[in-house]
Structures are given as C-alpha cells and as structure tokens.
Design a protein around this motif. Sequence first.
Motif, PDB file in Angstrom:
ATOM      1  N   LYS A 326       0.811  -1.223   0.000  1.00  0.00           N
ATOM      2  CA  LYS A 326       0.000   0.000   0.000  1.00  0.00           C
ATOM      3  C   LYS A 326       0.852   1.284   0.000  1.00  0.00           C
ATOM      4  CE  LYS A 326      -3.511   0.378   2.723  1.00  0.00           C
ATOM      5  NZ  LYS A 326      -3.752   0.572   4.149  1.00  0.00           N
ATOM      6  N   PRO A 327       1.709   1.465  -1.017  1.00  0.00           N
ATOM      7  CA  PRO A 327       2.472   2.724  -1.044  1.00  0.00           C
ATOM      8  C   PRO A 327       1.578   3.889  -1.468  1.00  0.00           C
ATOM      9  CG  PRO A 327       2.869   1.478  -3.052  1.00  0.00           C
ATOM     10  CD  PRO A 327       1.980   0.615  -2.193  1.00  0.00           C
ATOM     11  N   LEU A 328       2.030   5.082  -1.168  1.00  0.00           N
ATOM     12  CA  LEU A 328       1.391   6.270  -1.755  1.00  0.00           C
ATOM     13  C   LEU A 328       1.982   6.446  -3.139  1.00  0.00           C
ATOM     14  CD1 LEU A 328       1.749   8.732   1.260  1.00  0.00           C
ATOM     15  CD2 LEU A 328      -0.376   7.664   0.472  1.00  0.00           C
ATOM     16  N   LEU A 329       1.166   6.868  -4.098  1.00  0.00           N
ATOM     17  CA  LEU A 329       1.666   7.162  -5.446  1.00  0.00           C
ATOM     18  C   LEU A 329       2.053   8.641  -5.470  1.00  0.00           C
ATOM     19  CD1 LEU A 329      -0.980   5.437  -7.770  1.00  0.00           C
ATOM     20  CD2 LEU A 329       1.316   4.661  -7.263  1.00  0.00           C
ATOM     21  N   ALA A 330       3.334   8.896  -5.274  1.00  0.00           N
ATOM     22  CA  ALA A 330       3.774  10.298  -5.192  1.00  0.00           C
ATOM     23  C   ALA A 330       4.339  10.743  -6.543  1.00  0.00           C
ATOM     24  CB  ALA A 330       4.823  10.449  -4.106  1.00  0.00           C
ATOM     25  N   ILE A 331       3.929  11.913  -6.982  1.00  0.00           N
ATOM     26  CA  ILE A 331       4.346  12.396  -8.305  1.00  0.00           C
ATOM     27  C   ILE A 331       5.390  13.500  -8.136  1.00  0.00           C
ATOM     28  CG2 ILE A 331       3.540  13.423 -10.472  1.00  0.00           C
ATOM     29  CD1 ILE A 331       0.766  12.118  -9.624  1.00  0.00           C
ATOM     30  N   PHE A 332       6.511  13.312  -8.804  1.00  0.00           N
ATOM     31  CA  PHE A 332       7.620  14.272  -8.751  1.00  0.00           C
ATOM     32  C   PHE A 332       7.956  14.712 -10.175  1.00  0.00           C
ATOM     33  CE2 PHE A 332       8.084  11.679  -4.990  1.00  0.00           C
ATOM     34  CZ  PHE A 332       8.593  12.524  -4.008  1.00  0.00           C
ATOM     35  N   ALA A 333       8.428  15.951 -10.303  1.00  0.00           N
ATOM     36  CA  ALA A 333       8.944  16.395 -11.608  1.00  0.00           C
ATOM     37  C   ALA A 333      10.184  15.567 -11.917  1.00  0.00           C
ATOM     38  CB  ALA A 333       9.290  17.878 -11.544  1.00  0.00           C
ATOM     39  N   CYS A 334      10.338  15.134 -13.183  1.00  0.00           N
ATOM     40  CA  CYS A 334      11.556  14.403 -13.547  1.00  0.00           C
ATOM     41  C   CYS A 334      12.367  15.196 -14.570  1.00  0.00           C
ATOM     42  CB  CYS A 334      11.245  12.990 -14.024  1.00  0.00           C
ATOM     43  SG  CYS A 334      10.239  12.922 -15.496  1.00  0.00           S
ATOM     44  N   LYS A 335      11.939  16.441 -14.803  1.00  0.00           N
ATOM     45  CA  LYS A 335      12.693  17.394 -15.644  1.00  0.00           C
ATOM     46  C   LYS A 335      12.356  18.763 -15.088  1.00  0.00           C
ATOM     47  CE  LYS A 335      12.135  14.961 -20.039  1.00  0.00           C
ATOM     48  NZ  LYS A 335      11.239  14.801 -21.168  1.00  0.00           N
ATOM     49  N   ASP A 336      13.134  19.768 -15.464  1.00  0.00           N
ATOM     50  CA  ASP A 336      12.724  21.138 -15.135  1.00  0.00           C
ATOM     51  C   ASP A 336      11.482  21.464 -15.973  1.00  0.00           C
ATOM     52  OD1 ASP A 336      14.854  21.344 -13.468  1.00  0.00           O
ATOM     53  OD2 ASP A 336      16.065  22.617 -14.792  1.00  0.00           O
ATOM     54  N   ILE A 337      10.490  22.076 -15.347  1.00  0.00           N
ATOM     55  CA  ILE A 337       9.241  22.379 -16.063  1.00  0.00           C
ATOM     56  C   ILE A 337       9.076  23.902 -16.114  1.00  0.00           C
ATOM     57  CG2 ILE A 337       6.740  21.987 -16.143  1.00  0.00           C
ATOM     58  CD1 ILE A 337       7.202  19.477 -14.359  1.00  0.00           C
ATOM     59  N   GLU A 338       9.005  24.422 -17.324  1.00  0.00           N
ATOM     60  CA  GLU A 338       8.915  25.886 -17.497  1.00  0.00           C
ATOM     61  C   GLU A 338       7.554  26.402 -17.035  1.00  0.00           C
ATOM     62  OE1 GLU A 338      11.426  27.801 -18.285  1.00  0.00           O
ATOM     63  OE2 GLU A 338      12.707  26.048 -18.530  1.00  0.00           O
ATOM     64  N   PRO A 339       7.480  27.686 -16.626  1.00  0.00           N
ATOM     65  CA  PRO A 339       6.185  28.238 -16.214  1.00  0.00           C
ATOM     66  C   PRO A 339       5.127  28.045 -17.304  1.00  0.00           C
ATOM     67  CG  PRO A 339       7.956  29.804 -15.801  1.00  0.00           C
ATOM     68  CD  PRO A 339       8.567  28.658 -16.533  1.00  0.00           C
ATOM     69  N   GLY A 340       3.961  27.588 -16.916  1.00  0.00           N
ATOM     70  CA  GLY A 340       2.853  27.442 -17.860  1.00  0.00           C
ATOM     71  C   GLY A 340       2.876  26.165 -18.690  1.00  0.00           C
ATOM     72  N   ALA A 341       3.954  25.370 -18.593  1.00  0.00           N
ATOM     73  CA  ALA A 341       4.029  24.140 -19.415  1.00  0.00           C
ATOM     74  C   ALA A 341       3.109  23.064 -18.848  1.00  0.00           C
ATOM     75  CB  ALA A 341       5.467  23.631 -19.442  1.00  0.00           C
ATOM     76  N   GLU A 342       2.594  22.207 -19.742  1.00  0.00           N
ATOM     77  CA  GLU A 342       1.738  21.120 -19.243  1.00  0.00           C
ATOM     78  C   GLU A 342       2.588  20.073 -18.524  1.00  0.00           C
ATOM     79  OE1 GLU A 342      -0.960  19.046 -21.954  1.00  0.00           O
ATOM     80  OE2 GLU A 342      -1.718  17.871 -20.253  1.00  0.00           O
ATOM     81  N   ILE A 343       2.063  19.567 -17.409  1.00  0.00           N
ATOM     82  CA  ILE A 343       2.755  18.516 -16.645  1.00  0.00           C
ATOM     83  C   ILE A 343       2.084  17.188 -16.983  1.00  0.00           C
ATOM     84  CG2 ILE A 343       3.478  17.744 -14.348  1.00  0.00           C
ATOM     85  CD1 ILE A 343       2.990  20.589 -13.327  1.00  0.00           C
ATOM     86  N   CYS A 344       2.881  16.221 -17.407  1.00  0.00           N
ATOM     87  CA  CYS A 344       2.348  14.906 -17.805  1.00  0.00           C
ATOM     88  C   CYS A 344       3.261  13.809 -17.280  1.00  0.00           C
ATOM     89  CB  CYS A 344       2.333  14.764 -19.323  1.00  0.00           C
ATOM     90  SG  CYS A 344       1.238  15.910 -20.156  1.00  0.00           S
ATOM     91  N   PHE A 345       2.728  12.627 -17.115  1.00  0.00           N
ATOM     92  CA  PHE A 345       3.592  11.471 -16.846  1.00  0.00           C
ATOM     93  C   PHE A 345       3.201  10.350 -17.793  1.00  0.00           C
ATOM     94  CE2 PHE A 345       0.074  10.824 -13.927  1.00  0.00           C
ATOM     95  CZ  PHE A 345      -0.123   9.452 -13.900  1.00  0.00           C
ATOM     96  N   SER A 346       4.006   9.307 -17.826  1.00  0.00           N
ATOM     97  CA  SER A 346       3.716   8.211 -18.747  1.00  0.00           C
ATOM     98  C   SER A 346       2.806   7.208 -18.060  1.00  0.00           C
ATOM     99  CB  SER A 346       5.021   7.550 -19.183  1.00  0.00           C
ATOM    100  OG  SER A 346       4.711   6.347 -19.842  1.00  0.00           O
ATOM    101  N   TYR A 347       1.651   6.941 -18.654  1.00  0.00           N
ATOM    102  CA  TYR A 347       0.734   5.973 -18.049  1.00  0.00           C
ATOM    103  C   TYR A 347       1.293   4.553 -18.116  1.00  0.00           C
ATOM    104  CZ  TYR A 347      -3.090   9.437 -18.145  1.00  0.00           C
ATOM    105  OH  TYR A 347      -3.895  10.530 -17.956  1.00  0.00           O
ATOM    106  N   SER A 348       2.237   4.337 -19.005  1.00  0.00           N
ATOM    107  CA  SER A 348       2.738   2.970 -19.127  1.00  0.00           C
ATOM    108  C   SER A 348       4.130   2.797 -18.529  1.00  0.00           C
ATOM    109  CB  SER A 348       2.748   2.547 -20.598  1.00  0.00           C
ATOM    110  OG  SER A 348       3.392   3.513 -21.362  1.00  0.00           O
ATOM    111  N   GLY A 349       4.615   3.764 -17.772  1.00  0.00           N
ATOM    112  CA  GLY A 349       5.961   3.673 -17.227  1.00  0.00           C
ATOM    113  C   GLY A 349       6.914   3.449 -18.380  1.00  0.00           C
TER     114      GLY A 349
END
Length: 397
Positions: A326-349
């Motif tokens: 039962k871990p928590l699913l914690a989301i972290f930036a994995c690149k620098d994200i510019e102001p206003g840019a969309e934040i996305c992650f890969s659904y398939s790892g």
Amino acid sequence: MIHVHSPSRSPTPFVPSTDHRLVLTSSKTLGGNPVFTWQDVVSDPANFKQPCKLAKNIPHSLQDYINRMDAWHRSLPGMRTVLEAAIGENTAEDEPNAPPISIVNNFDDEPCPPWEFYYTNFMWHDEGVPPPDMTGVKGCGCYPRCDPRNGSCSCLQKQRSWSGEFTPDFAYDSRGRLKYQNVPIFECNDMCGCDDDCRNRVVQHGRKCAVQIGKTKNKGWGVFAGPKKIYDGTFLGIYSGELLTEEVAEERGKKYNKFGRTYLFNLDFYFLREGKEKEEGKEEEWEPKYVVDAYHAGNFTRFLNHSCSPNARLNAVYINESNIDKPLLAIFACKDIEPGAEICFSYSGNYDDLEEQAERVVKGDAIYERCMCGAKNCTGTSIIVCILLVGLLNMAL
Ligand SMILES: C[S@@+](CC[C@H](N)C(=O)[O-])C[C@H]1O[C@@H](n2cnc3c(N)ncnc32)[C@H](O)[C@@H]1O
C-alpha cells in the motif's frame, strides 16, 4: 456591580475518538498525572493507530447537487469560483503552505472540469482494504534530524535495503528534491525522533509549487505549471483517491472504459513483484492487490495526462504504513518544467512490452486510444491511454 460570565454549559475537554487515542503503557505518575513519554508511543506502535478515511464516507453531496443541475447552470462562470474555493477549503488543513490552485480555460466556455469528484489529498479505503498498519513501522532514533553520514538511521537502512543499495543517501537533497527516481522511498514517520524539518520528510509536508488545472486542446482537462519554473525532483502531489481491491477496480474499469476516461491506477511496482517472487517463487501468479481510483475523489493529479516524453513521474512512498502493498503514489517532476508548461507522466511507465499490450487488447481488458501528447517520439497509435486497469507501473531500474 460585577457581572460574572457564566456560560450556559460548562466547557468540556476535547476527547479524541478512540480510534486515534494512544494507549499508555506507562504506569508512572507525577503529581497524580500519568507520565506520557515518547518511549510509550514507540514501544507500543500496535496501538498508535493512524486515522483511516473510509471510502463510504466521502462527502459527495455538493458534487451530486451540482451534477443534478441543468447544463446551463453548470456552465455558469461562477462554477469555477466554487470549485476553486472547494479545493482551498478541502486542503487548508493538510497543505496550509500550498499555493492555491486556479482553473483556466483558453479553449472553450466550459468553466471548470465536471463536478464528479470530491477534492482531497487523502486515501479513502474501500471495503476489503486494510487500514494503515503501524505495527511494522519502525521509527529512527535520530535527533534533532537524520544525518545520512552516521549510518545508524533505521529509515535510511530500510531505504537502502529496498532499493538494492541504489540509494546510498536519503532519496531527497537538502532542498527537498528527489535525487533518485524509481526507487521506493521510506520517509521518516510519526514514530521517528527527528524533527519536522528533517530532510527525509517531503511528501508528508505537501505540495509547495504552484500548479493550475487547465483545459487542453484535445485531451480534456490537464495540469499546468504555475508562474514559476518547477525544478527536476520537486514533489507535486500524491495520486489520491479511493483505495480499492483489484476485484472492485475491475468492475469499475468496465464502466469507465465505456465513456473513454479512466482514473484507475494499479499499485504495481517492480519491487513489489520482485519481492513476492523472492518470497514465494510464484512470479507469474503475482497480481497487484490494490488500485487507486480518482474518479469520485482525488486532487489535481487526477487531471495529469499521458505523455510519451513525460516531465513527471510516479514513485512509491511509505510514511505511516508498513503494508508494503500500500504505497502512496507520489508524483515528482523528472525534468525542469517551465512556467505554464503542461505537466504529464507516462501511463505505461517504461513498460514497452508491446506483445503483452496487444494480448490485453485481444483479451478485451484494454482499449487503445489515439495518443495526443504531441511528443516527438510519440507514434500516436500504440499507446494505451485507457485500459481496464491502467498504471502498468512495472518500471525496472
Ligand atoms: C486520468 S485522466 C486525465 C484527465 C482527463 N484529461 C480529464 O479531462 O479529466 C485520463 C484520461 O485523459 C485522456 N488522456 C490522457 N492523456 C491523453 C493523451 N496523451 N492523448 C489522448 N487522451 C489522453 C484519456 O481520455 C484518459 O482516459
């Protein structure tokens, strides 16, 4: 004449509910009062119960009320203000320092996302899902804060043992940014002696960066960075919602697939699978036990879209929980994200076993949708955007 204020009812002391009360093991008294030491807590973790939120108690009345309104009322611009206020109210206690979340739409007249979910940063346990287990949670005795150089911190030792010595140090740097993506993270917990500002406490302090919920051109609603750059390794939020058993999620997934939007994520991490394999030698039979569903309850992370070139990533984090499933699913930036840019992650790892993906489609437990992420490396066709149990978080190191 002196007026003596006499309250109509004498004030009563606040008594916490039995669920949260600590059971004292000490029989020492001082001046008639029991002496309650830190050792009492640490020596009796079985009775140090974490508050457990139950899915059946999700306060959904506002959402259901607004959903029952006609389309014209639901499209009033004021709806945006109401949702922004609800977000602020529901997170004021657990994330007091988080910048407020605003909702923007530069594409059409929809004022805000559909009123189908209760905004929350917590996990709400469905029937069949055990409450947080403190019995195996060990606290480190570090004081005032943990020092990775002395090697005696039990939280760091646990971190090392679960990541195959991949993390010689704590997972976070001195600015609270994640240094090692894709390893299980064991933060200092309520049993630890270290102070609140210990470097190994990040997710538990909540989001610090500004984000917006915004309409995208062709993927529905999404999440965008606020006016400041978000640096690589910054904690964004936990993928909160209902915690379901796999069987319940299976049934819900069938419904969600019908309307082509799903918010289900398997708690399926490579180290859980590997751990079970070592334990039981039954690698084929291993299935994730629990699934997070952010459809009826969740936070802004439920709007994170998929990208084939993601700038955020999911990591497993444990705080006051010894149940490894039962871990928590914690989301972290994995690149620098510019102001206003969309934040996305890969659904398939990085789970790119296309053969197995194809097999899921043949079996009817997955559906492909055209990926609209627009990344240079996106083939546009072969990405699972919507599957029965999304979240193939089978990421190998
Ligand atoms: C977790 S929700 C994300 C938020 C969603 N966009 C919304 O408006 O609520 C997942 C759904 O978003 C859509 N989606 C996410 N990423 C996408 C992508 N790259 N291309 C097309 N649709 C996407 C799919 O409908 C998917 O089932």
